[in-house]
Enzyme design. Sequence first.
Site, PDB file in Angstrom:
ATOM      1  CG  ASP A  78      88.611  88.802   2.169  1.00 15.94           C
ATOM      2  OD1 ASP A  78      88.559  87.515   1.931  1.00 15.94           O
ATOM      3  OD2 ASP A  78      87.653  89.343   2.689  1.00 15.94           O
TER       4      ASP A  78
HETATM    5  C1  LIG Z   1     101.984  78.388   2.958  1.00 15.76           C
HETATM    6  C2  LIG Z   1     101.102  79.511   2.903  1.00 15.76           C
HETATM    7  C3  LIG Z   1     101.224  80.583   3.772  1.00 15.76           C
HETATM    8  C4  LIG Z   1     100.104  79.519   2.124  1.00 15.76           C
HETATM    9  C5  LIG Z   1      99.081  80.682   1.804  1.00 15.76           C
HETATM   10  C6  LIG Z   1      98.522  80.716   0.639  1.00 15.76           C
HETATM   11  C7  LIG Z   1      97.252  81.896   0.370  1.00 15.76           C
HETATM   12  C8  LIG Z   1      97.591  83.080  -0.496  1.00 15.76           C
HETATM   13  C9  LIG Z   1      96.272  81.481   1.019  1.00 15.76           C
HETATM   14  C10 LIG Z   1      94.986  82.349   0.804  1.00 15.76           C
HETATM   15  C11 LIG Z   1      93.929  81.505   1.128  1.00 15.76           C
HETATM   16  C12 LIG Z   1      92.539  82.377   1.030  1.00 15.76           C
HETATM   17  C13 LIG Z   1      91.223  81.409   1.260  1.00 15.76           C
HETATM   18  C14 LIG Z   1      92.443  83.583   0.968  1.00 15.76           C
HETATM   19  C15 LIG Z   1      91.051  84.487   0.894  1.00 15.76           C
HETATM   20  O1  LIG Z   1      90.896  84.743  -0.448  1.00 15.76           O
HETATM   21  P1  LIG Z   1      89.490  84.083  -1.087  1.00 15.76           P
HETATM   22  O2  LIG Z   1      89.759  82.898  -1.663  1.00 15.76           O
HETATM   23  O3  LIG Z   1      88.417  84.103  -0.009  1.00 15.76           O
HETATM   24  O4  LIG Z   1      89.130  85.164  -2.231  1.00 15.76           O
HETATM   25  P2  LIG Z   1      87.587  86.079  -2.236  1.00 15.76           P
HETATM   26  O5  LIG Z   1      87.955  86.984  -1.184  1.00 15.76           O
HETATM   27  O6  LIG Z   1      87.921  87.060  -3.537  1.00 15.76           O
HETATM   28  O7  LIG Z   1      86.615  85.287  -2.407  1.00 15.76           O
END
Ligand SMILES: CC(C)=CCC/C(C)=C/CC/C(C)=C/COP(=O)(O)OP(=O)(O)O
Length: 287
Positions: A43
């Site tokens: 997160d």
């Molecule tokens: C192939 C592979 C393993 C890829 C993984 C890539 C990756 C780092 C994915 C995370 C995606 C995600 C929605 C994370 C949550 O942060 P958020 O976007 O919800 O950020 P926030 O909490 O600040 O809103």
Amino acid sequence: MGSVGSFLSKYFEKESMLSLLRRGVFRILTVGPTPNHIAFILDGNRRYAQSLNMKEGDGHKIGFLTLMSMLKYCYEMGVKYVTIYAFSIDNFKRKPHEVQNLMNLMLEKIEELLEEESIVHNFGIRVHFIGNLMLLNEQVRAAAKKAMAATAKNDKVVLSICVAYTSTDEIVHAIQESYNEKQEENNEPNSNDIGVHKGFVERNPNDIKVTDIERHMYSAFAPDPDILIRTSGETRLSNFLLWQTTYCHLYSPSVLWPNISFWHLVWGILNYQRVHSYLEKKRKKTF
Ligand SMILES: CC(C)=CCC/C(C)=C/CC/C(C)=C/COP(=O)(O)OP(=O)(O)O
């Protein structure tokens, strides 16, 4: 050239010092119970990018690099299973361009994982993609299947990547599969006798049991997680591994995912060790 050479030798010197330090810390930690399975909710990637005036997607790119370091630390210390929440079914409700960017990143990174020098090869990782893969676009689904097939013979450690996943979807899917199995077994396509019960008194051989549902979970190949680490201080499970986390230690450092460090992992493990015997008693129902 000389300065590049001295930079590189200093870099590798520092890296090997850090790796030595990590090994020393792991030695100490392994005096206590070590987790077999750690799950992560990554997160805070967008908030990280916002805080540094970066493009939203750059937060996720840095988040991926952070994930690679975290996997290395986990596997180095002997954790066999790591599960990450990479994309939930609810994430499809984000703005279309954001969903598209995340899918593009996923595709790029899955391909990178299969390269010769990747962490997957270095640690002999078996990769599983868990979730309703039919919700992914064709390209990402094909890449996920390719990664699973290419690593199917790896048996050292396991990485489960939850994409197009929610726990409730996993549970409904497992109940549906259990129901289909019972119907096939009994050869009664319209059997109305099939019910779900909690497993104490066996009323009817057609009843779906807890063990049937567990066998049909996407994550049935892995033991339940011992520790769930969710960054950014959130203490909700957000529909992640609800079935599997009854006796799991939840650790939620306030740090945003791209800033999580080795020391957060160490602290999470120390906290787990502090409550381990209590959780074990609960798991074995000895009090
Ligand atoms: C192939 C592979 C393993 C890829 C993984 C890539 C990756 C780092 C994915 C995370 C995606 C995600 C929605 C994370 C949550 O942060 P958020 O976007 O919800 O950020 P926030 O909490 O600040 O809103």
